[in-house]
Design an enzyme around this catalytic site. Structure first.
Site, PDB file in Angstrom:
ATOM      1  N   CYS A  85      -7.536  44.992  46.116  1.00  0.00           N
ATOM      2  CA  CYS A  85      -7.418  46.137  45.635  1.00  0.00           C
ATOM      3  C   CYS A  85      -6.037  46.495  45.334  1.00  0.00           C
ATOM      4  O   CYS A  85      -5.468  46.152  44.210  1.00  0.00           O
ATOM      5  CB  CYS A  85      -8.288  47.213  46.449  1.00  0.00           C
ATOM      6  N   HIS A 194     -13.391  44.939  48.759  1.00  0.00           N
ATOM      7  CA  HIS A 194     -12.675  44.952  50.177  1.00  0.00           C
ATOM      8  C   HIS A 194     -13.211  44.040  51.060  1.00  0.00           C
ATOM      9  O   HIS A 194     -14.351  44.533  51.902  1.00  0.00           O
ATOM     10  CB  HIS A 194     -12.489  46.378  50.634  1.00  0.00           C
ATOM     11  N   GLU A 196     -12.208  43.173  54.029  1.00  0.00           N
ATOM     12  CA  GLU A 196     -11.717  43.754  55.136  1.00  0.00           C
ATOM     13  C   GLU A 196     -12.802  44.883  55.711  1.00  0.00           C
ATOM     14  O   GLU A 196     -12.693  45.104  57.229  1.00  0.00           O
ATOM     15  CB  GLU A 196     -10.355  44.284  55.365  1.00  0.00           C
TER      16      GLU A 196
END
Ligand SMILES: NC(=O)CC[C@H](N)C(=O)O
Length: 232
Positions: A85, A194, A196
């Protein structure tokens, strides 16, 4: 394997990135943007967030941080680098990846669980996925529209450098539904969604498909760890 996660002023997701690295079996190393020292890490992550308050353009000021000269050298020598991002925005601003990210076409910040197709499963960060696999991970940004010239888009497609494409919904007007790309060598990867935030069951996206695994993002981190071990 030691994976550095760089914190910039305004980074938000550095902590989750370090957690994802740990869950994948590697040692996370916190790095500061103002340093010139990569601390001997084997791979790098530029995390999401709002570096420098998104002034000028998202990622534009952070791309000039002191550590970015070391990031550029390391990337050019083949070190795996993942930009998530805001990190993807920095990598395009630093010209480590082609194209650019502009304001979402609908003009608003968006936050949703997003289905992606893994189009290239041979990069350092995607080698653990089967090609064509659909994954669901969170997406949250204001400037996620991927743009490039027609000639660049054709080249990226022709060289298999579109790594992820949005499925079902194009959430931001990205050209050709592109969610993430890689460099020629396949060591530098950037994407808007994302991974993570989808590494533990119960804490990721809540769509039915994602709930079945809840860990669709973990493959990014285990891919690079596995590759690191094989090459060690
Ligand atoms: N989640 C993020 O990293 C957001 C990136 C950037 N601040 C944007 O809104 O586009």
């Amino acid at each position: 394997m030691r994976i550095g996660v760089i914190t910039f002023p305004g980074s938000l997701d550095d902590r989750d990135a370090r957690r994802a690295v740990r869950l994948a079996g590697a040692e996370p190393v916190a790095l500061w943007h103002g340093s010139h020292d990569l601390d001997g890490v084997d791979a790098l992550i530029l995390p999401g967030g709002f570096s420098y308050g998104d002034y000028l353009r998202c990622g534009a000021i952070a791309s000039l941080s002191p550590i970015m000269s070391e990031v550029t050298d390391a990337a050019n020598k083949g070190m795996p680098v993942l930009g998530i991002c805001n990190g993807f925005q920095m990598l395009t601003e630093a010209h480590l990846l082609e194209g650019g990210l502009i304001r979402n076409d609908h003009g608003s910040f968006i936050c949703r669980d997003q289905v992606l197709r893994v189009e290239n499963a041979s990069t350092d960060w995607t080698s653990g996925f089967e090609p064509g696999r659909e994954i669901t991970i969170p997406l949250k940004n204001g400037e996620g529209g991927f743009i490039a010239s027609e000639e660049t888009l054709d080249r990226l497609e022709g060289e298999g450098r579109v790594v992820f494409r949005y499925v079902d919904v194009n959430p931001n007007g990205s050209l050709r539904d592109i969610a993430g790309i890689t460099n020629e060598r396949g060591n530098v990867v950037g994407l808007m969604p994302h991974p993570e935030h989808a590494v533990e069951p119960g804490f990721g996206p809540d769509t039915a498909a994602a709930m079945r695994s809840g860990v669709d993002g973990l493959g990014f981190f285990t891919s690079v760890v596995r590759r690191g071990l094989v090459e060690a």
